[in-house]
Design a protein around this motif. Structure first.
Motif, PDB file in Angstrom:
ATOM      1  N   PHE A 320       0.818  -1.215   0.000  1.00 28.87           N
ATOM      2  CA  PHE A 320       0.000   0.000   0.000  1.00 28.87           C
ATOM      3  C   PHE A 320       0.855   1.271   0.000  1.00 28.87           C
ATOM      4  CE2 PHE A 320      -2.945  -3.192   1.419  1.00 28.87           C
ATOM      5  CZ  PHE A 320      -4.183  -2.787   0.943  1.00 28.87           C
ATOM      6  N   LEU A 321       2.151   1.151   0.225  1.00 28.85           N
ATOM      7  CA  LEU A 321       3.028   2.320   0.223  1.00 28.85           C
ATOM      8  C   LEU A 321       4.230   2.029  -0.666  1.00 28.85           C
ATOM      9  CD1 LEU A 321       3.636   5.152   1.328  1.00 28.85           C
ATOM     10  CD2 LEU A 321       4.902   4.057   3.203  1.00 28.85           C
ATOM     11  N   TRP A 322       4.348   2.799  -1.731  1.00 29.95           N
ATOM     12  CA  TRP A 322       5.423   2.611  -2.697  1.00 29.95           C
ATOM     13  C   TRP A 322       6.406   3.769  -2.622  1.00 29.95           C
ATOM     14  CZ3 TRP A 322       3.622   0.276  -8.007  1.00 29.95           C
ATOM     15  CH2 TRP A 322       2.716  -0.760  -7.768  1.00 29.95           C
ATOM     16  N   HIS A 323       7.660   3.458  -2.873  1.00 31.63           N
ATOM     17  CA  HIS A 323       8.697   4.491  -2.972  1.00 31.63           C
ATOM     18  C   HIS A 323       9.128   4.607  -4.427  1.00 31.63           C
ATOM     19  CE1 HIS A 323      12.855   6.089  -2.893  1.00 31.63           C
ATOM     20  NE2 HIS A 323      12.327   6.884  -1.987  1.00 31.63           N
ATOM     21  N   LEU A 324       9.147   5.830  -4.937  1.00 25.93           N
ATOM     22  CA  LEU A 324       9.521   6.076  -6.330  1.00 25.93           C
ATOM     23  C   LEU A 324      10.792   6.916  -6.375  1.00 25.93           C
ATOM     24  CD1 LEU A 324       6.016   7.218  -7.726  1.00 25.93           C
ATOM     25  CD2 LEU A 324       6.804   4.888  -7.267  1.00 25.93           C
ATOM     26  N   THR A 325      11.693   6.570  -7.268  1.00 30.23           N
ATOM     27  CA  THR A 325      12.864   7.402  -7.552  1.00 30.23           C
ATOM     28  C   THR A 325      12.789   7.813  -9.014  1.00 30.23           C
ATOM     29  OG1 THR A 325      14.216   6.214  -5.931  1.00 30.23           O
ATOM     30  CG2 THR A 325      15.374   7.531  -7.575  1.00 30.23           C
ATOM     31  N   LEU A 326      12.617   9.100  -9.228  1.00 27.88           N
ATOM     32  CA  LEU A 326      12.480   9.637 -10.580  1.00 27.88           C
ATOM     33  C   LEU A 326      13.803  10.253 -11.021  1.00 27.88           C
ATOM     34  CD1 LEU A 326      10.437  10.344 -12.899  1.00 27.88           C
ATOM     35  CD2 LEU A 326      10.102  12.533 -11.740  1.00 27.88           C
ATOM     36  N   PHE A 327      14.296   9.815 -12.150  1.00 23.67           N
ATOM     37  CA  PHE A 327      15.552  10.327 -12.692  1.00 23.67           C
ATOM     38  C   PHE A 327      15.244  11.342 -13.791  1.00 23.67           C
ATOM     39  CE2 PHE A 327      16.360   6.022 -11.168  1.00 23.67           C
ATOM     40  CZ  PHE A 327      17.428   6.247 -10.305  1.00 23.67           C
ATOM     41  N   GLY A 328      15.884  12.510 -13.695  1.00 22.29           N
ATOM     42  CA  GLY A 328      15.637  13.571 -14.659  1.00 22.29           C
ATOM     43  C   GLY A 328      15.982  13.155 -16.081  1.00 22.29           C
ATOM     44  N   LYS A 329      15.103  13.518 -16.997  1.00 21.03           N
ATOM     45  CA  LYS A 329      15.316  13.172 -18.403  1.00 21.03           C
ATOM     46  C   LYS A 329      16.504  13.956 -18.973  1.00 21.03           C
ATOM     47  CE  LYS A 329      12.716  12.879 -22.745  1.00 21.03           C
ATOM     48  NZ  LYS A 329      11.401  13.148 -23.381  1.00 21.03           N
ATOM     49  N   PRO A 330      17.450  13.279 -19.636  1.00 22.75           N
ATOM     50  CA  PRO A 330      18.617  13.974 -20.200  1.00 22.75           C
ATOM     51  C   PRO A 330      18.208  15.057 -21.202  1.00 22.75           C
ATOM     52  CG  PRO A 330      18.962  11.594 -20.191  1.00 22.75           C
ATOM     53  CD  PRO A 330      17.527  11.824 -19.830  1.00 22.75           C
ATOM     54  N   MET A 331      19.017  16.103 -21.254  1.00 24.96           N
ATOM     55  CA  MET A 331      18.845  17.208 -22.192  1.00 24.96           C
ATOM     56  C   MET A 331      17.569  17.999 -21.931  1.00 24.96           C
ATOM     57  SD  MET A 331      21.636  16.798 -23.790  1.00 24.96           S
ATOM     58  CE  MET A 331      21.465  18.036 -25.072  1.00 24.96           C
ATOM     59  N   THR A 332      17.076  17.963 -20.695  1.00 21.34           N
ATOM     60  CA  THR A 332      15.928  18.785 -20.299  1.00 21.34           C
ATOM     61  C   THR A 332      16.300  19.537 -19.030  1.00 21.34           C
ATOM     62  OG1 THR A 332      14.884  17.152 -18.826  1.00 21.34           O
ATOM     63  CG2 THR A 332      14.390  16.982 -21.189  1.00 21.34           C
ATOM     64  N   ASN A 333      15.389  20.348 -18.540  1.00 20.17           N
ATOM     65  CA  ASN A 333      15.635  21.080 -17.294  1.00 20.17           C
ATOM     66  C   ASN A 333      15.776  20.142 -16.100  1.00 20.17           C
ATOM     67  OD1 ASN A 333      15.544  23.699 -18.416  1.00 20.17           O
ATOM     68  ND2 ASN A 333      13.299  23.708 -18.335  1.00 20.17           N
ATOM     69  N   LEU A 334      15.334  18.897 -16.248  1.00 17.38           N
ATOM     70  CA  LEU A 334      15.420  17.923 -15.165  1.00 17.38           C
ATOM     71  C   LEU A 334      16.706  17.098 -15.223  1.00 17.38           C
ATOM     72  CD1 LEU A 334      11.745  16.620 -15.379  1.00 17.38           C
ATOM     73  CD2 LEU A 334      12.682  18.003 -13.532  1.00 17.38           C
ATOM     74  N   ASP A 335      17.524  17.325 -16.211  1.00 15.29           N
ATOM     75  CA  ASP A 335      18.727  16.526 -16.431  1.00 15.29           C
ATOM     76  C   ASP A 335      19.599  16.479 -15.174  1.00 15.29           C
ATOM     77  OD1 ASP A 335      20.811  15.114 -17.477  1.00 15.29           O
ATOM     78  OD2 ASP A 335      21.269  16.512 -19.102  1.00 15.29           O
ATOM     79  N   GLY A 336      19.925  15.259 -14.751  1.00 18.92           N
ATOM     80  CA  GLY A 336      20.769  15.073 -13.578  1.00 18.92           C
ATOM     81  C   GLY A 336      20.022  14.997 -12.263  1.00 18.92           C
ATOM     82  N   GLY A 337      18.730  15.244 -12.303  1.00 19.50           N
ATOM     83  CA  GLY A 337      17.955  15.228 -11.063  1.00 19.50           C
ATOM     84  C   GLY A 337      17.652  13.827 -10.579  1.00 19.50           C
ATOM     85  N   ILE A 338      17.661  13.653  -9.269  1.00 18.29           N
ATOM     86  CA  ILE A 338      17.266  12.385  -8.642  1.00 18.29           C
ATOM     87  C   ILE A 338      16.235  12.733  -7.573  1.00 18.29           C
ATOM     88  CG2 ILE A 338      18.021  10.323  -7.416  1.00 18.29           C
ATOM     89  CD1 ILE A 338      20.832  10.820  -8.488  1.00 18.29           C
ATOM     90  N   PHE A 339      14.994  12.459  -7.859  1.00 19.46           N
ATOM     91  CA  PHE A 339      13.893  12.905  -7.004  1.00 19.46           C
ATOM     92  C   PHE A 339      13.225  11.709  -6.327  1.00 19.46           C
ATOM     93  CE2 PHE A 339      14.300  15.880 -10.552  1.00 19.46           C
ATOM     94  CZ  PHE A 339      14.446  17.096  -9.889  1.00 19.46           C
ATOM     95  N   GLN A 340      12.969  11.857  -5.035  1.00 16.90           N
ATOM     96  CA  GLN A 340      12.319  10.811  -4.239  1.00 16.90           C
ATOM     97  C   GLN A 340      10.851  11.168  -4.036  1.00 16.90           C
ATOM     98  OE1 GLN A 340      14.299   8.246  -3.740  1.00 16.90           O
ATOM     99  NE2 GLN A 340      16.099   9.406  -4.450  1.00 16.90           N
ATOM    100  N   LEU A 341       9.980  10.196  -4.277  1.00 15.55           N
ATOM    101  CA  LEU A 341       8.539  10.391  -4.116  1.00 15.55           C
ATOM    102  C   LEU A 341       7.937   9.224  -3.336  1.00 15.55           C
ATOM    103  CD1 LEU A 341       9.427  11.168  -7.297  1.00 15.55           C
ATOM    104  CD2 LEU A 341       7.022  11.829  -7.418  1.00 15.55           C
ATOM    105  N   THR A 342       6.780   9.470  -2.755  1.00 12.92           N
ATOM    106  CA  THR A 342       6.003   8.391  -2.150  1.00 12.92           C
ATOM    107  C   THR A 342       4.650   8.300  -2.841  1.00 12.92           C
ATOM    108  OG1 THR A 342       5.117   9.873  -0.437  1.00 12.92           O
ATOM    109  CG2 THR A 342       7.092   8.586   0.107  1.00 12.92           C
TER     110      THR A 342
END
Length: 444
Positions: A320-342
């Motif tokens: 019932f509780l998931w952990h997500l790690t979102l990696f920024g898409k290359p060549m965008t403003n999110l490039d290099g990002g490592i974001f933690q979500l629930t």
């Protein structure tokens, strides 16, 4: 819907009226009457009347058109007033205050069982009481006022008779009309008999939307405190308002802020309570817990071999509780990002939908500034795999592929930068790149 629909128009009644005390619009009376030519409740020009070629969508669009930036001009004779003139401006300000107080705060307080102020919204009354007209100050002619197109009052039982409020004899078959063996469905009687505890289809939607727009509500309240300090400024009565069909009261934004924050606290506590309820599902090996465990296994096979998202369970036994790690898409403003979500899944899923929250700070037009809540729209609400896809698409919604969606104003500052023109978009891009860079540094 009357029995003659679509030959005759639907009958519409406003029920968010603060117990019959608040007129939210020149065309929406405090007694619940909605004045529109398409409904036959207002004289209109030729061609504006109802026709059988129209449907419910036409009615809803007409009602939505009333909720404009300048409702003052809806009143006949006041069409030429501009919204920045004193009276139209004062009218909008008090509608804004009462919308927050009645249509947002009171409604959520009722859903969450929070003690509210002494003016209760009719939506918290029982369905039978609403049918009996408790929201209208004109109780003696309540039904005639609420249903101007009806020649007879609606029955409060299922006999199909529309001419009497007297219950039929106990030995009479209530499924049959007195004059026919054909059953007549009485929508109004059915609505009257609904149990409030069993009929609240928008509860979860309203909770999620509250979290989406929490930052917007909070900013509006802060601006209102500046415009109306002290908390006791009286509303200005408009020329077309008259007791009781008016919007009386006073501004009290400090109190609204306190109540708004209390609702946010209650929603956070509700989500924490999901943990205890989910453990009962797991202990009893319910079908839902088994389905979620299976969906996690399938989703992990897909996403954990993907460069954009990884998923895991903080507690391997709790799906019932998931952990997500979102990696920024290359060549965008999110490039290099490592974001933690629930991703928190309620024990009543899919009737209630998951809440997805960024744990890593980010400035993004689809992520709440103070809540971290993510706005996304899955194609199939009952499948977590579709939620994951929609989450990634929502965060990567950038550049030429970006879609303007007025529902997604969860971060007012970021939204205005993103959609405010080329120069503001550049500022937004710099802020988002900084978020991505700092997220990677935190991850290290």
């Amino acid at each position: 819907m009357p029995k003659e629909y679509p030959i005759k128009s639907p009958q519409v009644r406003a029920i968010t009226t603060n117990g019959g005390r608040t007129r939210f619009n020149p065309n929406v009376y405090n007694e619940g009457k909605v004045c529109l030519s398409i409904l036959g409740t207002w004289r209109g020009n030729p061609g504006e009347e109802w026709s059988s070629a129209q449907g419910l969508e036409s009615v809803l669009l007409s009602i939505q058109s009333l909720m404009s930036a300048n409702p003052y001009e809806n009143e006949p004779g006041f069409e030429n007033y501009k919204k920045d003139e004193p009276n139209p401006k004062a009218y909008v300000e008090k509608i804004q205050h009462e919308t927050l107080r009645i249509a947002v705060i009171q409604r959520l307080e009722g859903l969450l069982g929070i003690t509210k102020d002494d003016t209760s919204d009719c939506l918290h009354a029982s369905k039978r009481a609403r049918i009996k007209g408790v929201f209208s100050p004109s109780a003696d002619n309540k039904v005639e006022n609420e249903y101007p197109n009806m020649s007879n009052k609606p029955a409060l039982h299922h006999s199909g008779s529309s001419g009497s409020n007297t219950p039929p004899p106990e030995d009479q078959d209530q499924s049959l009309s007195p004059d026919s063996s054909v059953h007549e469905y009485d929508a109004e009687a059915t609505f009257a008999d609904l149990d409030e505890a069993q009929w609240d289809p928008f509860a979860d939607l309203m909770k999620r939307r509250f979290l989406w727009y929490y930052d917007t509500y909070l900013r509006t309240i802060e601006q209102g405190i500046v415009q109306h300090p002290g908390g006791r400024t009286q509303f200005k009565r408009m020329e077309f308002e008259y007791p009781p069909n008016s919007m009386g009261g006073h501004f009290n934004y400090p109190q609204l802020r306190t109540r708004l924050m209390a609702i946010k606290t209650a929603l956070d506590a509700e989500q924490k309570d999901w943990t205890a309820q989910s453990l009962r599902h797991i202990k009893e090996s319910t079908q839902l817990s088994a389905q979620l465990a299976f969906q996690f296994t399938q989703s992990a096979l897909k996403w954990n071999n993907n460069s954009s998202l990884e998923i895991s369970l903080p507690d391997p036994a709790n799906p019932f509780l998931w952990h997500l790690t979102l990696f920024g898409k290359p060549m965008t403003n999110l490039d290099g990002g490592i974001f933690q979500l629930t991703l928190a899944i309620p024990p009543t899923f899919p009737d209630a939908q998951p809440r997805v929250t960024f744990q890593t700070p980010i400035i993004h037009h689809r992520v709440g500034g103070t809540t971290g809540i993510v706005v996304y729209f899955p194609k199939k609400e009952g499948e977590i795999a579709e939620h994951l896809t929609a989450i990634v698409e929502s965060i990567e919604d950038e550049g030429e592929t970006a879609r303007f969606d007025p529902r997604a104003v969860v971060n007012p500052e970021a939204f205005e930068l993103y959609w405010g023109g080329e120069e503001k978009r550049k500022v937004y891009g710099r802020k988002l790149r900084r978020s991505a860079r700092e997220s990677g540094e935190d991850g290290c």
